[in-house]
Write a protein that holds these residues in place. Structure first.
Motif, PDB file in Angstrom:
ATOM      1  N   LEU A  81       0.836  -1.210   0.000  1.00  0.00           N
ATOM      2  CA  LEU A  81       0.000   0.000   0.000  1.00  0.00           C
ATOM      3  C   LEU A  81       0.863   1.250   0.000  1.00  0.00           C
ATOM      4  O   LEU A  81       0.541   2.259  -0.638  1.00  0.00           O
ATOM      5  CB  LEU A  81      -0.928  -0.002   1.211  1.00  0.00           C
ATOM      6  N   ALA A  82       1.967   1.159   0.726  1.00  0.00           N
ATOM      7  CA  ALA A  82       2.855   2.323   0.754  1.00  0.00           C
ATOM      8  C   ALA A  82       3.439   2.590  -0.618  1.00  0.00           C
ATOM      9  O   ALA A  82       3.502   3.747  -1.083  1.00  0.00           O
ATOM     10  CB  ALA A  82       3.982   2.082   1.774  1.00  0.00           C
ATOM     11  N   ARG A  83       3.867   1.506  -1.268  1.00  0.00           N
ATOM     12  CA  ARG A  83       4.427   1.700  -2.611  1.00  0.00           C
ATOM     13  C   ARG A  83       3.361   2.228  -3.580  1.00  0.00           C
ATOM     14  O   ARG A  83       3.626   3.077  -4.429  1.00  0.00           O
ATOM     15  CB  ARG A  83       5.009   0.381  -3.128  1.00  0.00           C
ATOM     16  N   LEU A  84       2.106   1.742  -3.458  1.00  0.00           N
ATOM     17  CA  LEU A  84       1.023   2.191  -4.340  1.00  0.00           C
ATOM     18  C   LEU A  84       0.716   3.668  -4.108  1.00  0.00           C
ATOM     19  O   LEU A  84       0.541   4.444  -5.051  1.00  0.00           O
ATOM     20  CB  LEU A  84      -0.230   1.340  -4.105  1.00  0.00           C
ATOM     21  N   THR A  85       0.670   4.034  -2.821  1.00  0.00           N
ATOM     22  CA  THR A  85       0.399   5.442  -2.495  1.00  0.00           C
ATOM     23  C   THR A  85       1.501   6.335  -3.050  1.00  0.00           C
ATOM     24  O   THR A  85       1.244   7.399  -3.621  1.00  0.00           O
ATOM     25  CB  THR A  85       0.295   5.615  -0.977  1.00  0.00           C
ATOM     26  N   TYR A  86       2.690   5.882  -2.869  1.00  0.00           N
ATOM     27  CA  TYR A  86       3.831   6.657  -3.361  1.00  0.00           C
ATOM     28  C   TYR A  86       3.759   6.833  -4.885  1.00  0.00           C
ATOM     29  O   TYR A  86       3.952   7.928  -5.431  1.00  0.00           O
ATOM     30  CB  TYR A  86       5.134   5.958  -2.967  1.00  0.00           C
ATOM     31  N   ALA A  87       3.415   5.738  -5.569  1.00  0.00           N
ATOM     32  CA  ALA A  87       3.319   5.803  -7.034  1.00  0.00           C
ATOM     33  C   ALA A  87       2.208   6.763  -7.475  1.00  0.00           C
ATOM     34  O   ALA A  87       2.374   7.546  -8.420  1.00  0.00           O
ATOM     35  CB  ALA A  87       3.073   4.411  -7.608  1.00  0.00           C
ATOM     36  N   CYS A  88       1.087   6.704  -6.729  1.00  0.00           N
ATOM     37  CA  CYS A  88      -0.034   7.595  -7.088  1.00  0.00           C
ATOM     38  C   CYS A  88       0.342   9.051  -6.878  1.00  0.00           C
ATOM     39  O   CYS A  88      -0.005   9.921  -7.679  1.00  0.00           O
ATOM     40  CB  CYS A  88      -1.265   7.246  -6.258  1.00  0.00           C
ATOM     41  N   VAL A  89       1.013   9.312  -5.801  1.00  0.00           N
ATOM     42  CA  VAL A  89       1.427  10.693  -5.536  1.00  0.00           C
ATOM     43  C   VAL A  89       2.371  11.178  -6.621  1.00  0.00           C
ATOM     44  O   VAL A  89       2.241  12.297  -7.142  1.00  0.00           O
ATOM     45  CB  VAL A  89       2.096  10.798  -4.149  1.00  0.00           C
ATOM     46  N   LEU A  91       2.654  10.009  -9.696  1.00  0.00           N
ATOM     47  CA  LEU A  91       1.909  10.171 -10.953  1.00  0.00           C
ATOM     48  C   LEU A  91       1.037  11.416 -10.915  1.00  0.00           C
ATOM     49  O   LEU A  91       0.902  12.130 -11.907  1.00  0.00           O
ATOM     50  CB  LEU A  91       1.052   8.926 -11.212  1.00  0.00           C
ATOM     51  N   GLY A  92       0.396  11.672  -9.738  1.00  0.00           N
ATOM     52  CA  GLY A  92      -0.427  12.873  -9.619  1.00  0.00           C
ATOM     53  C   GLY A  92       0.374  14.134  -9.801  1.00  0.00           C
ATOM     54  O   GLY A  92      -0.065  15.076 -10.467  1.00  0.00           O
ATOM     55  N   LEU A  93       1.568  14.144  -9.202  1.00  0.00           N
ATOM     56  CA  LEU A  93       2.426  15.316  -9.358  1.00  0.00           C
ATOM     57  C   LEU A  93       2.802  15.528 -10.817  1.00  0.00           C
ATOM     58  O   LEU A  93       2.795  16.647 -11.334  1.00  0.00           O
ATOM     59  CB  LEU A  93       3.680  15.160  -8.486  1.00  0.00           C
ATOM     60  N   TRP A  94       3.150  14.419 -11.482  1.00  0.00           N
ATOM     61  CA  TRP A  94       3.492  14.529 -12.908  1.00  0.00           C
ATOM     62  C   TRP A  94       2.282  14.987 -13.733  1.00  0.00           C
ATOM     63  O   TRP A  94       2.426  15.762 -14.685  1.00  0.00           O
ATOM     64  CB  TRP A  94       4.015  13.215 -13.433  1.00  0.00           C
ATOM     65  N   VAL A  96      -0.214  16.860 -12.653  1.00  0.00           N
ATOM     66  CA  VAL A  96      -0.394  18.281 -12.395  1.00  0.00           C
ATOM     67  C   VAL A  96       0.615  19.097 -13.184  1.00  0.00           C
ATOM     68  O   VAL A  96       0.287  20.124 -13.784  1.00  0.00           O
ATOM     69  CB  VAL A  96      -0.269  18.576 -10.885  1.00  0.00           C
ATOM     70  N   ILE A  97       1.869  18.620 -13.187  1.00  0.00           N
ATOM     71  CA  ILE A  97       2.902  19.326 -13.937  1.00  0.00           C
ATOM     72  C   ILE A  97       2.573  19.328 -15.428  1.00  0.00           C
ATOM     73  O   ILE A  97       2.681  20.351 -16.123  1.00  0.00           O
ATOM     74  CB  ILE A  97       4.275  18.686 -13.685  1.00  0.00           C
ATOM     75  N   GLY A  98       2.138  18.159 -15.917  1.00  0.00           N
ATOM     76  CA  GLY A  98       1.788  18.076 -17.338  1.00  0.00           C
ATOM     77  C   GLY A  98       0.611  18.956 -17.687  1.00  0.00           C
ATOM     78  O   GLY A  98       0.604  19.648 -18.712  1.00  0.00           O
ATOM     79  N   LEU A  99      -0.420  18.955 -16.798  1.00  0.00           N
ATOM     80  CA  LEU A  99      -1.588  19.799 -17.058  1.00  0.00           C
ATOM     81  C   LEU A  99      -1.213  21.274 -17.008  1.00  0.00           C
ATOM     82  O   LEU A  99      -1.662  22.069 -17.840  1.00  0.00           O
ATOM     83  CB  LEU A  99      -2.678  19.497 -16.017  1.00  0.00           C
ATOM     84  N   ALA A 100      -0.379  21.611 -16.031  1.00  0.00           N
ATOM     85  CA  ALA A 100       0.064  22.997 -15.940  1.00  0.00           C
ATOM     86  C   ALA A 100       0.829  23.404 -17.192  1.00  0.00           C
ATOM     87  O   ALA A 100       0.661  24.506 -17.721  1.00  0.00           O
ATOM     88  CB  ALA A 100       0.935  23.188 -14.703  1.00  0.00           C
TER      89      ALA A 100
END
Length: 735
Positions: A81-89, A91-94, A96-100
């Motif tokens: 779960l920790a690894r999944l959460t980390y991956a989601c965070v 990916l989310g950051l990327w 957001v960066i891509g959308l920005a």
């Protein structure tokens, strides 16, 4: 096992050592075993019975620890779960960066924010009748700008209810609305609802092309946020209501209300407001003048949404549903559009440049315009097929040139070609007054006698319509009976060039051919020119320039143009004008327009028919109104004997009866001095000649006895076919 105690009496840590060994500081192994590390113990051996092998007595072997199996599984799940959460965070950051980056890229394609400005709305030209009522709107938008405070509250609310119910709570882009739209679209067939806010729609209308793409949607959202930052909600809604497209060339709610309901937006009912609110979803498909059932069904949805949001009372909604809106009918496609087209043709002469809405005041009377349209259309509907007449035009003006009614065709919706102002056709005998005026100005009078007999000019031998000849005849009677040979003789006496100059002096501007046939109206002119030229007869000799615009103002009342005194000055001497009026008055007394007479009024005019019955004209006037009618076919196809004395005279009289109703009769200038005096009456049979005998036998009527006239050798005795043709002529079936 040895134990020791510290000086404080506390138990000190101790370590068990295997039996037979002596514990010593150097012999202690403090290193972690494999089982002591995270994830350890997985290699522990198991016995044949499935139990892990242990030391004697079931004790754990020295120096080893074993973690229970459940604890090891929990650690594995937690680390996943920790690894999944980390991956989601990440990916989310990327994302957001891509959308920005994507937003920044598309924002860079727009003008800088500090340079953005709402583009000016193309100016509207409101064209008003003489009483101030709206005739038509012209310009790219089709209607003027209206303030939101001018409108009934339910009108803007209709748009909010159906297009963007969260308009007053979002910041330009509505995630809740988008989610709701997606959910509804997934549960229905096709696209049931869009997610664009009113602000986004406004941004698209103001700044973007109508293409559908992700790039445009991103730019739309950026611009919507800018609009929300710069303007209040009411200002945004007002901009939207004045820019949105409603179909049929109508941009803005004012244009739409006029286009579909024939009234200003401030006067629409709740049912009409709901129909306008629903229309913007699909203007072509939902236009009430094209698909009324669909428009009314959509309006019912708008009313339900308004009631749901508290924008309309249930009892008001019930009434609106029971009495749904219907488009206003526009007879003949709206003949006022012919007037509006004329205004636009001449507007540049008065106001060369303008970038705001303007108001143009015209001379047109809405009642007379409607009466003229009805007279023309009804006659063509009743008799156009029988006479093979497809089109017509009517122009009516005051003797000073002010146009009161103008019909450019049978149906504006079918043909926008303005035959009143643009179509050039042969006027036939309606051109003869210019010939007679030229003769009068050179000494002739209404009682001057000329010979009605065959005449030849080179290879050309003109004939009368009836193919009969009257012999010696006064100019008064020759013009009333439209005798061709007399007109040609007069034309030769004064010269074709003098005829052309006379017509031009009175206001004819089309090119005229100075030849012998000009006396019979073979050069082409427009109805507007002819009616304008006849205005000089009606007013006693002053040349007029037909006009339709009296003033131009901005919407805030600033004057941009005001008509001053105009005209061509005196073009006919008063005495000559009186003689012409007296001669053309006889057209209603004994001539080709007898059926057009209106009791109690002094009237004058002239019929006209071109070769092969291609064009039929009648131009007649009183002392206060000049009206001309043309009938024919656009392609020049001959009619079935439609002549100036039948259909045009009938249309003219129908219209003039309405136009003159309730007004005191106005005398024709100078006519009384030259009016034909009373003569002894006798039966028509005693009038002399075979034609008189036919009339007396058939009708038994009486009429003034004609002046003595010389019979020519061509005059036949007895009731011949030529006499019957002449009889038709006298009853308006010919010239």
């Amino acid at each position: 096992m040895a134990r020791g105690r510290g000086r404080t009496g506390r138990d000190e840590p101790n370590f068990d050592v295997p039996e037979g060994r002596v514990a010593s500081p150097g012999s202690l192994d403090l290193r972690l075993s494999r089982d002591d590390r995270a994830g350890g113990g997985v290699a522990a051996k198991r016995g044949t019975d499935g139990q892990a092998q242990r030391g004697r007595g079931g004790a754990v072997p020295p120096g080893r620890r074993s973690a229970p199996a459940p604890r090891k599984a929990t650690k594995r799940r937690g680390s996943f779960l920790a690894r999944l959460t980390y991956a989601c965070v990440v990916l989310g950051l990327w994302a957001v960066i891509g959308l920005a980056g994507l937003v920044a890229y598309h924002a860079s394609q727009l003008p800088p924010i500090d340079q953005l400005a709402v583009p000016k709305r193309p100016p509207n030209i409101a064209i008003l009748a003489s009483d101030g009522s709206l005739l038509a709107n012209r310009g790219e938008t089709g209607g003027r700008v209206v303030g939101i405070k001018e409108l009934p509250p339910y009108l803007p609310r209709a748009f909010v209810a159906i297009e963007d119910r969260r308009f007053y709570s979002h910041l330009g882009v509505d995630p809740v609305g988008i989610a709701r739209a997606v959910a509804q679209n997934l549960t229905r067939r096709g696209v049931a609802q869009g997610g664009s806010t009113l602000t986004q729609q406004l941004a698209k209308n103001l700044f973007l092309t109508p293409e559908r793409s992700a790039s445009r949607k991103i730019q739309e959202a950026i611009l919507a946020l800018w609009l929300e930052h710069k303007y209040s909600k009411d200002e945004i809604l007002e901009l939207y209501l004045n820019r949105v497209y409603f179909g049929a060339g109508a941009y803005g709610v004012e244009a739409a209300a006029q286009r579909y309901f024939g009234k200003p937006a401030k006067s629409v009912s709740l049912a009409e407001a709901a129909m306008l609110g629903g229309l913007v979803q699909a203007p072509s498909r939902l236009a009430p003048n094209r698909n009324l059932p669909a428009a009314q069904a959509r309006a019912a949805q708008v009313l339900a949404a308004m009631q749901d949001l508290g924008f309309a009372k249930p009892q008001d909604v019930k009434v609106a549903l029971a009495q749904p809106a219907r488009p206003a009918s526009s007879r003949g496609g709206g003949s006022a559009n012919y007037v509006a087209d004329l205004v636009m043709d001449v507007l540049d002469d008065y106001v060369p440049k303008f970038d705001t809405d303007i108001v143009v005041q015209t001379t047109v009377d809405t009642g007379l315009q409607a009466a003229a349209e009805k007279a023309l259309v009804d006659e063509l509907n009743a008799k156009g097929g029988r006479y093979n007449v497809g089109q017509g035009a009517l122009v009516s003006m005051r003797p000073d040139g002010a146009i009161r009614a103008l019909i450019g065709g049978r149906d504006y919706a079918q043909s926008q070609f303005n035959r009143a102002t643009t179509a050039k056709r042969q006027p036939g005998s309606s051109f003869k007054p210019f010939v007679y005026l030229a003769a009068v100005e050179r000494g002739a009078t209404p009682d001057t006698v000329r010979e009605d007999a065959p005449i030849r000019i080179g290879n050309w031998q003109p004939e009368n319509y009836s193919h009969q000849y009257e012999g010696a005849v006064t100019l008064r009677n020759a013009l009333a009976l439209s005798l061709n040979t007399v007109a040609v003789r007069l034309g030769q006496e004064v010269g074709p060039k003098a005829v052309v100059q006379t017509a031009q002096r009175l206001g004819i501007t089309s090119p005229l051919q100075a030849n012998g046939s000009i006396a019979l109206g073979t050069s082409e002119v427009t109805p507007l020119e002819m009616v304008g030229a006849y205005g000089a007869f009606a007013n006693g000799g002053t040349g007029v320039i037909p006009y339709v615009v009296t003033s131009v103002k901005s919407t805030d009342g600033k004057p941009l143009y005001k008509r001053g005194e105009g005209g061509l000055g005196r073009v006919i001497e008063p005495n000559a004008a009186g003689m012409m009026n007296a001669m053309m008055h006889e057209t209603f007394v004994i001539g080709t327009a007898k059926k057009g007479d209106i009791p109690g009024w002094d009237l004058a005019g002239k019929t006209g028919t071109s070769q092969d019955f291609r064009d039929a004209w009648f131009i007649g006037y009183s002392g206060n109104l000049v009206t001309g009618v043309w009938l024919g076919n656009d392609d020049g196809e001959p009619t079935k004997k439609a002549s100036g004395g039948n259909l045009p005279v009938e249309i003219w009289k129908t219209y003039m009866m309405v136009a003159l109703k309730g007004q005191p009769p106005v005398p024709l200038p100078g006519m009384n001095r030259w009016r034909k005096g009373p003569e002894p009456t006798a039966t028509v049979a005693a009038a002399g000649g075979p034609v008189g005998g036919i009339l007396g036998t058939i009708l038994g009527e009486t009429q003034p006895a004609p002046p003595p006239r010389q019979q020519t050798s061509q005059r036949q005795r007895g009731p011949s076919q030529d006499d019957r043709n002449f009889l038709e002529k006298l009853f308006g079936l010919g010239e």
